[in-house]
Design a protein around this motif. Structure first.
Motif, PDB file in Angstrom:
ATOM      1  N   ARG A   1       0.835  -1.212   0.000  1.00 49.71           N
ATOM      2  CA  ARG A   1       0.000   0.000   0.000  1.00 49.71           C
ATOM      3  C   ARG A   1       0.863   1.252   0.000  1.00 49.71           C
ATOM      4  O   ARG A   1       0.578   2.214  -0.730  1.00 49.71           O
ATOM      5  CB  ARG A   1      -0.917  -0.007   1.222  1.00 49.71           C
ATOM      6  N   ALA A   2       1.914   1.275   0.803  1.00 48.12           N
ATOM      7  CA  ALA A   2       2.777   2.450   0.883  1.00 48.12           C
ATOM      8  C   ALA A   2       3.433   2.744  -0.462  1.00 48.12           C
ATOM      9  O   ALA A   2       3.582   3.906  -0.851  1.00 48.12           O
ATOM     10  CB  ALA A   2       3.843   2.244   1.955  1.00 48.12           C
ATOM     11  N   ARG A   3       3.814   1.705  -1.178  1.00 43.91           N
ATOM     12  CA  ARG A   3       4.461   1.920  -2.469  1.00 43.91           C
ATOM     13  C   ARG A   3       3.501   2.502  -3.490  1.00 43.91           C
ATOM     14  O   ARG A   3       3.902   3.261  -4.368  1.00 43.91           O
ATOM     15  CB  ARG A   3       5.080   0.607  -2.957  1.00 43.91           C
ATOM     16  N   VAL A   4       2.218   2.158  -3.361  1.00 52.75           N
ATOM     17  CA  VAL A   4       1.212   2.720  -4.271  1.00 52.75           C
ATOM     18  C   VAL A   4       0.818   4.130  -3.830  1.00 52.75           C
ATOM     19  O   VAL A   4       0.816   5.070  -4.626  1.00 52.75           O
ATOM     20  CB  VAL A   4      -0.028   1.802  -4.339  1.00 52.75           C
ATOM     21  N   VAL A   5       0.498   4.289  -2.536  1.00 53.73           N
ATOM     22  CA  VAL A   5      -0.035   5.562  -2.033  1.00 53.73           C
ATOM     23  C   VAL A   5       1.043   6.640  -1.972  1.00 53.73           C
ATOM     24  O   VAL A   5       0.822   7.778  -2.392  1.00 53.73           O
ATOM     25  CB  VAL A   5      -0.684   5.358  -0.645  1.00 53.73           C
ATOM     26  N   TYR A   6       2.211   6.282  -1.453  1.00 55.61           N
ATOM     27  CA  TYR A   6       3.248   7.293  -1.218  1.00 55.61           C
ATOM     28  C   TYR A   6       4.283   7.363  -2.341  1.00 55.61           C
ATOM     29  O   TYR A   6       4.740   8.447  -2.694  1.00 55.61           O
ATOM     30  CB  TYR A   6       3.951   7.038   0.115  1.00 55.61           C
ATOM     31  N   ASP A   7       4.669   6.194  -2.867  1.00 57.90           N
ATOM     32  CA  ASP A   7       5.699   6.173  -3.914  1.00 57.90           C
ATOM     33  C   ASP A   7       5.110   6.266  -5.318  1.00 57.90           C
ATOM     34  O   ASP A   7       5.850   6.336  -6.296  1.00 57.90           O
ATOM     35  CB  ASP A   7       6.549   4.905  -3.802  1.00 57.90           C
ATOM     36  N   LYS A   8       3.776   6.229  -5.400  1.00 58.25           N
ATOM     37  CA  LYS A   8       3.048   6.383  -6.668  1.00 58.25           C
ATOM     38  C   LYS A   8       3.363   5.272  -7.674  1.00 58.25           C
ATOM     39  O   LYS A   8       3.310   5.489  -8.888  1.00 58.25           O
ATOM     40  CB  LYS A   8       3.323   7.761  -7.295  1.00 58.25           C
ATOM     41  N   GLN A   9       3.694   4.083  -7.175  1.00 53.41           N
ATOM     42  CA  GLN A   9       3.825   2.934  -8.065  1.00 53.41           C
ATOM     43  C   GLN A   9       2.429   2.474  -8.481  1.00 53.41           C
ATOM     44  O   GLN A   9       1.474   2.595  -7.711  1.00 53.41           O
ATOM     45  CB  GLN A   9       4.538   1.769  -7.374  1.00 53.41           C
ATOM     46  N   ARG A  10       2.352   1.925  -9.671  1.00 51.88           N
ATOM     47  CA  ARG A  10       1.104   1.285 -10.078  1.00 51.88           C
ATOM     48  C   ARG A  10       1.051  -0.107  -9.447  1.00 51.88           C
ATOM     49  O   ARG A  10       2.078  -0.775  -9.347  1.00 51.88           O
ATOM     50  CB  ARG A  10       1.028   1.171 -11.596  1.00 51.88           C
ATOM     51  N   PRO A  11      -0.139  -0.546  -9.006  1.00 51.57           N
ATOM     52  CA  PRO A  11      -0.221  -1.874  -8.400  1.00 51.57           C
ATOM     53  C   PRO A  11       0.368  -2.973  -9.286  1.00 51.57           C
ATOM     54  O   PRO A  11       1.009  -3.899  -8.792  1.00 51.57           O
ATOM     55  CB  PRO A  11      -1.725  -2.067  -8.187  1.00 51.57           C
ATOM     56  N   GLU A  12       0.185  -2.827 -10.595  1.00 55.89           N
ATOM     57  CA  GLU A  12       0.702  -3.868 -11.502  1.00 55.89           C
ATOM     58  C   GLU A  12       2.223  -3.864 -11.595  1.00 55.89           C
ATOM     59  O   GLU A  12       2.824  -4.813 -12.114  1.00 55.89           O
ATOM     60  CB  GLU A  12       0.077  -3.737 -12.892  1.00 55.89           C
ATOM     61  N   ASP A  13       2.860  -2.804 -11.091  1.00 55.62           N
ATOM     62  CA  ASP A  13       4.320  -2.726 -11.125  1.00 55.62           C
ATOM     63  C   ASP A  13       4.974  -3.162  -9.811  1.00 55.62           C
ATOM     64  O   ASP A  13       6.201  -3.156  -9.687  1.00 55.62           O
ATOM     65  CB  ASP A  13       4.768  -1.291 -11.448  1.00 55.62           C
ATOM     66  N   LEU A  14       4.155  -3.531  -8.829  1.00 52.73           N
ATOM     67  CA  LEU A  14       4.709  -3.982  -7.559  1.00 52.73           C
ATOM     68  C   LEU A  14       5.436  -5.310  -7.732  1.00 52.73           C
ATOM     69  O   LEU A  14       5.133  -6.099  -8.628  1.00 52.73           O
ATOM     70  CB  LEU A  14       3.589  -4.144  -6.525  1.00 52.73           C
ATOM     71  N   ASP A  15       6.381  -5.554  -6.836  1.00 51.07           N
ATOM     72  CA  ASP A  15       7.114  -6.816  -6.822  1.00 51.07           C
ATOM     73  C   ASP A  15       6.119  -7.978  -6.698  1.00 51.07           C
ATOM     74  O   ASP A  15       5.378  -8.048  -5.705  1.00 51.07           O
ATOM     75  CB  ASP A  15       8.077  -6.817  -5.635  1.00 51.07           C
ATOM     76  N   PRO A  16       6.079  -8.884  -7.674  1.00 46.82           N
ATOM     77  CA  PRO A  16       5.110  -9.985  -7.616  1.00 46.82           C
ATOM     78  C   PRO A  16       5.250 -10.840  -6.355  1.00 46.82           C
ATOM     79  O   PRO A  16       4.253 -11.355  -5.834  1.00 46.82           O
ATOM     80  CB  PRO A  16       5.417 -10.803  -8.873  1.00 46.82           C
ATOM     81  N   ALA A  17       6.462 -10.995  -5.863  1.00 49.86           N
ATOM     82  CA  ALA A  17       6.654 -11.794  -4.648  1.00 49.86           C
ATOM     83  C   ALA A  17       6.016 -11.106  -3.441  1.00 49.86           C
ATOM     84  O   ALA A  17       5.418 -11.768  -2.579  1.00 49.86           O
ATOM     85  CB  ALA A  17       8.142 -12.027  -4.398  1.00 49.86           C
ATOM     86  N   LEU A  18       6.134  -9.769  -3.380  1.00 47.10           N
ATOM     87  CA  LEU A  18       5.505  -9.012  -2.301  1.00 47.10           C
ATOM     88  C   LEU A  18       3.989  -9.149  -2.379  1.00 47.10           C
ATOM     89  O   LEU A  18       3.319  -9.394  -1.365  1.00 47.10           O
ATOM     90  CB  LEU A  18       5.907  -7.538  -2.389  1.00 47.10           C
ATOM     91  N   VAL A  19       3.442  -9.011  -3.573  1.00 47.43           N
ATOM     92  CA  VAL A  19       1.997  -9.123  -3.766  1.00 47.43           C
ATOM     93  C   VAL A  19       1.518 -10.522  -3.386  1.00 47.43           C
ATOM     94  O   VAL A  19       0.483 -10.684  -2.725  1.00 47.43           O
ATOM     95  CB  VAL A  19       1.617  -8.780  -5.219  1.00 47.43           C
ATOM     96  N   ALA A  20       2.269 -11.531  -3.754  1.00 48.19           N
ATOM     97  CA  ALA A  20       1.889 -12.912  -3.430  1.00 48.19           C
ATOM     98  C   ALA A  20       1.873 -13.138  -1.920  1.00 48.19           C
ATOM     99  O   ALA A  20       0.947 -13.771  -1.380  1.00 48.19           O
ATOM    100  CB  ALA A  20       2.840 -13.891  -4.103  1.00 48.19           C
ATOM    101  N   ARG A  21       2.871 -12.601  -1.222  1.00 48.81           N
ATOM    102  CA  ARG A  21       2.913 -12.760   0.234  1.00 48.81           C
ATOM    103  C   ARG A  21       1.770 -11.998   0.900  1.00 48.81           C
ATOM    104  O   ARG A  21       1.175 -12.466   1.881  1.00 48.81           O
ATOM    105  CB  ARG A  21       4.258 -12.298   0.793  1.00 48.81           C
TER     106      ARG A  21
END
Length: 199
Positions: A109-129
């Motif tokens: 959430r912090a990477r999307v809200v604060y770092d303005k990453q797109r959810p689809e660009d998040l680390d897949p391993a992080l999303v899986a966990r």
């Protein structure tokens, strides 16, 4: 009591939730997570780790770590079970929250809200966990309203904040009906407005 925290942080919101639920008088001091406020000499004097939240008790003693603060404020209330085993099960959830849930769901959430990453660009391993953590909650809450016993405890409060914020990190909770029901029940119990991803 003085509370130093950021209302955008789930860890800080937990402390607000329990203070409000127990009727503990407090003054809230907003310290923005990325403003450098936690690196000031004044803040580091309260918590040398430079992390929020921190409370300063009425006798002047500081206390940090959100779940430690939850346990302190909930002592002797209905939010910690009297039964020793049930109380230990609450602690089990508190430790799991900080080890498996917060480092994944909150970080995404912090990477999307604060770092303005797109959810689809998040680390897949992080999303899986993170999804694994959310699935664990769904499993635990299937057929029951609360994580431990039949009433709200600090286990629920500890996990509510970042779970209800999960959609801001791109997580779809619609396929987790037990989780959605639990969020609604907790919000009702705590007198919170229904959360939306636009908050």
């Amino acid at each position: 009591m003085q509370i130093y925290g950021d209302l955008g942080s789930g860890n800080c919101l937990k402390v607000k939730y329990i203070a409000d639920a127990t009727g503990t008088p407090y003054v809230w001091h907003e310290v923005l997570a990325r403003s450098g406020g936690t690196a000031s000499p004044e803040f580091l004097a309260l918590n040398p780790a430079g992390q929020m939240p921190v409370v300063v008790l009425d006798d002047g003693r500081p206390l940090a770590q959100s779940n430690a603060i939850l346990r302190y404020l909930a002592q002797g209330t209905r939010f910690i079970p009297a039964d020793r085993y049930d109380a230990a099960k609450v602690d089990e959830w508190l430790f799991w929250e900080q080890y498996s849930h917060e480092p994944t769901v909150a970080v995404a959430r912090a990477r999307v809200v604060y770092d303005k990453q797109r959810p689809e660009d998040l680390d897949p391993a992080l999303v899986a966990r993170a999804n694994k953590a959310l699935d664990r909650l769904e499993q635990a809450l299937t057929g029951q309203n609360f994580l431990v016993g039949t009433s709200l405890t600090i286990a629920d409060i500890a996990l509510l904040a970042y779970t209800r914020q999960a959609p801001q990190g791109g997580f779809d909770l619609s396929g987790r009906p037990a989780l959605l029901r639990w969020i609604a029940v907790c919000e009702h119990e705590l007198g919170l407005p229904a959360f939306t991803a636009e908050h």
